[in-house]
Design a protein around this motif. Sequence first.
Motif, short mmCIF file in Angstrom:
data_model
loop_
_atom_site.label_atom_id
_atom_site.label_comp_id
_atom_site.label_asym_id
_atom_site.label_seq_id
_atom_site.Cartn_x
_atom_site.Cartn_y
_atom_site.Cartn_z
N GLU A 84 13.82 -7.05 0.58
CA GLU A 84 13.11 -7.66 1.79
C GLU A 84 11.70 -7.39 2.11
O GLU A 84 10.78 -8.01 2.33
CB GLU A 84 14.04 -7.60 3.10
N ASN A 85 11.48 -5.83 2.14
CA ASN A 85 10.30 -5.33 2.34
C ASN A 85 9.69 -4.11 1.52
O ASN A 85 8.66 -3.74 1.45
CB ASN A 85 9.95 -4.88 3.64
N ASP A 86 10.54 -3.57 0.77
CA ASP A 86 10.39 -2.31 0.17
C ASP A 86 9.57 -2.12 -1.18
O ASP A 86 9.20 -1.00 -1.51
CB ASP A 86 11.72 -1.48 0.03
N MET A 87 9.34 -3.14 -1.52
CA MET A 87 8.49 -3.41 -2.81
C MET A 87 7.17 -3.74 -2.42
O MET A 87 6.16 -4.16 -3.36
CB MET A 87 9.00 -3.87 -4.02
N LYS A 88 6.86 -4.23 -1.32
CA LYS A 88 5.40 -4.78 -0.93
C LYS A 88 4.41 -3.66 -1.35
O LYS A 88 4.71 -2.62 -0.92
CB LYS A 88 5.27 -5.51 0.59
N TRP A 89 3.16 -4.26 -1.10
CA TRP A 89 2.24 -3.18 -1.80
C TRP A 89 2.14 -1.95 -0.46
O TRP A 89 2.07 -1.11 -0.65
CB TRP A 89 0.77 -4.12 -1.73
N GLU A 90 2.20 -2.41 0.95
CA GLU A 90 1.84 -1.63 1.89
C GLU A 90 3.02 -0.38 1.85
O GLU A 90 2.62 0.59 2.25
CB GLU A 90 1.74 -2.18 3.35
N GLN A 91 4.09 -0.95 1.28
CA GLN A 91 5.29 0.34 1.27
C GLN A 91 5.03 1.00 0.06
O GLN A 91 5.48 2.11 -0.10
CB GLN A 91 6.73 -0.70 1.28
N ILE A 92 5.01 0.48 -1.06
CA ILE A 92 5.07 1.02 -2.23
C ILE A 92 4.06 1.75 -2.90
O ILE A 92 3.95 2.88 -3.63
CB ILE A 92 5.74 -0.14 -3.42
N HIS A 93 2.47 1.37 -2.41
CA HIS A 93 1.31 1.88 -2.78
C HIS A 93 0.53 1.77 -1.68
O HIS A 93 -0.59 1.40 -1.41
CB HIS A 93 0.82 0.95 -3.81
N PRO A 94 0.89 2.94 -0.55
CA PRO A 94 0.25 2.75 0.73
C PRO A 94 -1.06 3.42 0.74
O PRO A 94 -1.90 2.84 1.54
CB PRO A 94 1.18 3.68 1.86
N HIS A 121 9.64 -7.96 -5.55
CA HIS A 121 8.92 -8.93 -4.59
C HIS A 121 8.15 -7.70 -3.75
O HIS A 121 8.62 -7.11 -3.20
CB HIS A 121 9.86 -9.41 -3.41
N THR A 122 6.83 -8.27 -3.95
CA THR A 122 6.07 -9.21 -4.51
C THR A 122 4.81 -8.35 -5.03
O THR A 122 4.38 -7.37 -4.25
CB THR A 122 5.71 -10.22 -3.59
N LEU A 123 4.17 -8.87 -6.09
CA LEU A 123 3.05 -8.03 -6.64
C LEU A 123 1.64 -8.24 -5.85
O LEU A 123 0.91 -7.06 -5.44
CB LEU A 123 2.79 -8.09 -8.11
N LEU A 124 1.28 -9.57 -5.85
CA LEU A 124 -0.07 -9.66 -4.93
C LEU A 124 0.37 -10.61 -3.67
O LEU A 124 0.88 -11.84 -3.88
CB LEU A 124 -1.14 -10.59 -6.02
N LEU A 129 -0.29 -6.17 2.91
CA LEU A 129 -1.05 -5.23 1.96
C LEU A 129 -1.52 -3.97 2.36
O LEU A 129 -1.66 -4.05 3.61
CB LEU A 129 -2.04 -6.36 1.56
N ALA A 130 -1.35 -3.06 1.64
CA ALA A 130 -2.21 -1.73 2.12
C ALA A 130 -3.68 -1.91 2.71
O ALA A 130 -4.36 -2.53 2.05
CB ALA A 130 -2.24 -0.69 1.08
N PRO A 131 -3.82 -1.14 3.84
CA PRO A 131 -4.94 -1.25 4.46
C PRO A 131 -6.15 -1.04 3.56
O PRO A 131 -7.45 -1.48 3.57
CB PRO A 131 -4.98 -0.50 5.68
N TRP A 132 -6.09 0.16 2.61
CA TRP A 132 -7.25 0.60 1.69
C TRP A 132 -7.59 -0.51 0.97
O TRP A 132 -8.79 -0.74 0.44
CB TRP A 132 -6.91 1.67 1.06
N VAL A 133 -6.66 -1.44 0.59
CA VAL A 133 -7.06 -2.59 -0.44
C VAL A 133 -7.81 -3.48 0.27
O VAL A 133 -8.97 -4.13 -0.22
CB VAL A 133 -5.72 -3.15 -1.16
N ASN A 134 -7.41 -3.99 1.49
CA ASN A 134 -8.32 -4.69 2.34
C ASN A 134 -9.72 -4.38 2.47
O ASN A 134 -10.61 -5.42 2.72
CB ASN A 134 -7.55 -4.98 3.75
N GLU A 135 -10.21 -3.39 2.38
CA GLU A 135 -11.33 -2.88 2.48
C GLU A 135 -12.28 -3.07 1.05
O GLU A 135 -13.56 -2.80 1.26
CB GLU A 135 -11.50 -1.15 2.57
N ILE A 136 -11.63 -3.56 0.09
CA ILE A 136 -12.28 -3.63 -1.29
C ILE A 136 -13.20 -4.90 -1.15
O ILE A 136 -12.72 -5.80 -0.97
CB ILE A 136 -11.40 -3.69 -2.28
N LYS A 137 -14.53 -4.56 -1.61
CA LYS A 137 -15.46 -5.93 -1.34
C LYS A 137 -15.86 -6.28 -2.83
O LYS A 137 -16.29 -7.26 -2.96
CB LYS A 137 -16.55 -5.71 -0.64
#
Length: 386
Positions: A84-94, A121-124, A129-137
Motif C-alpha cells: 500500500e505504501n512501503d515501496m513508494k519513493w519517499e519510503q524506499i529511497h528517502p 507499487h510504484t516507481l514514478l 515522492l521523496a522531498p529531495w527529488v522534488n528539488e531537482i530542476k
Amino acid sequence: MFKKITFSFILISTCFLACNSSKKETVVSESDTKKNIPQTKPSLKNNFNNDFLIGAALNTSQIKETDTNAVTLIAKEFNSITPENDMKWEQIHPKENEYFFDVADAYVVFGKKHNMHIVGHTLLWHSQLAPWVNEIKDKKKLEHHIEKHINTVVGRYKGKIHSWDVVNEALNEDGSPRESLFYNVFGNESYLELAFRLAEKVDPEAQLIYNDYNLWKPEKRKGVIRIVENLKSKGIKIDAVGMQAHWSVEGPSIEDIENSIIAYSELGVKVMFTELDVTALPNPWELNGAAVEQSYERYEGDLKMDPYRNGLTDEAKEKITKRYEDIFKLFLKHRDKISRVTFWGVTDGQSWLNNWPIKGRTNYPLLFDRAFQPKEVYHNVLALKQ
Ligand code: XIL
C-alpha cells in the motif's frame, strides 16, 4: 443526476506468473473423508481461479505479520499482493544515498511464502515522492536519479517482483499530461519512455503497467491511448493498463468502465483493476479523482459527512452489495481482457477511505468487516460464479 464523485479505479493483469498461485486449496471434512470427496475451500482466489488474479494491498503491519488476523485472511483469500505504501519513493529511497529496503524485503518474502503474484507499487509518481527529488530542476540530473532509482529498486527484486506500476497518475482529468515534477523538468511526456525502457532493461520478464485513476472517463481514456500508442510505436514494452477503481456506490457507470476495458484491450495490453474499493460516504464536492493530496479538514467531525459511524443502514448495505455484484459481473464478462483485480486493503477497518478525503470517518468499502469476517457482499460476489 448524481454528482460524479470521481474516485479512482483501476485494474489489470496478465497471469503469466500467476499460474503457480492458482492451485486450489482443498480441505476434507470428516463426513467428506467418509465419502472420500475432497472439497474446495471457498475463497476469492479459488472462486475466480480461472478468471483473474485476486489481490489485496498490504499495509506495514500485515507485511510484517504482526496483524495475524489479517495475515490469515490474506493467505486464504488472495493470490496477489501490492504494497500500500512501503515501496513508494519517499519510503524506499528517502534520501539521495539512502535506501530503506527492510519492509519491501519482508513484503517479497511474504509473497513468496504464500506463492503469490507480487506487484511493485510504484516507481514514478508525483505524490509520496521523496522531498529531495522534488528539488531537482535539471533534466540530466533528474534522468540520472530516475535511472539510479529504477536500476536499484527493480534490480534488487528482479525475478521476485512479477509486475511493476512503472508510472502512476501521469494524466489530468481531460487526458492532457499532468504537470508533475517529471513532466515539468523533461518538458514533455518522454519521462514515461525512459521509465518503461529502464524497467524492461533491468527485468525483461516483469510485467510493466501504467496505473491511474478515473480511467473510465472518456477524456482521460484518450490520454491513456496516447501514452500506450506512443510507447508501442517506439518499441517500448508496456503490458497493461491499471485502472485504480476507487469507486463509489453511485458511479462511475458500468458502461463507462466497460468502454475503457474494451478500448485498452484493443491496444494490445491487459487491463487490471489495481486499487478497487467502493465508498458509500457522502462527498458533496466534485472530487478530482483520487488525488491523495486533496483533503477536506473543514469537514472533520461533521456528523452529516459520517452517517454510518454506528453501522450501515439496510438500504446502504444493499446498495454496496448491488454495486459490487454489478462490478464483478462486468469483470467476469471481460475475463479474457482482465488479468488481475486487486482490492485496496483487506478489511473495512484498515481502508484508507476512513481517512480520505476526510479524516476519522467510518467507511465500508471492502469485502471483510472490522472483525475480519466476510461480509454478506463477499458471499454474493462468490455466488456470481455458482
Ligand atoms: C494511498 C494509501 O492507501 C494511503 O495509506 C496513503 O496515505 C496515501 O496513498 N492511488 C494510489 C495509491 O496509487 O498509492 C494511494 O494509496 C491511493 C490512490
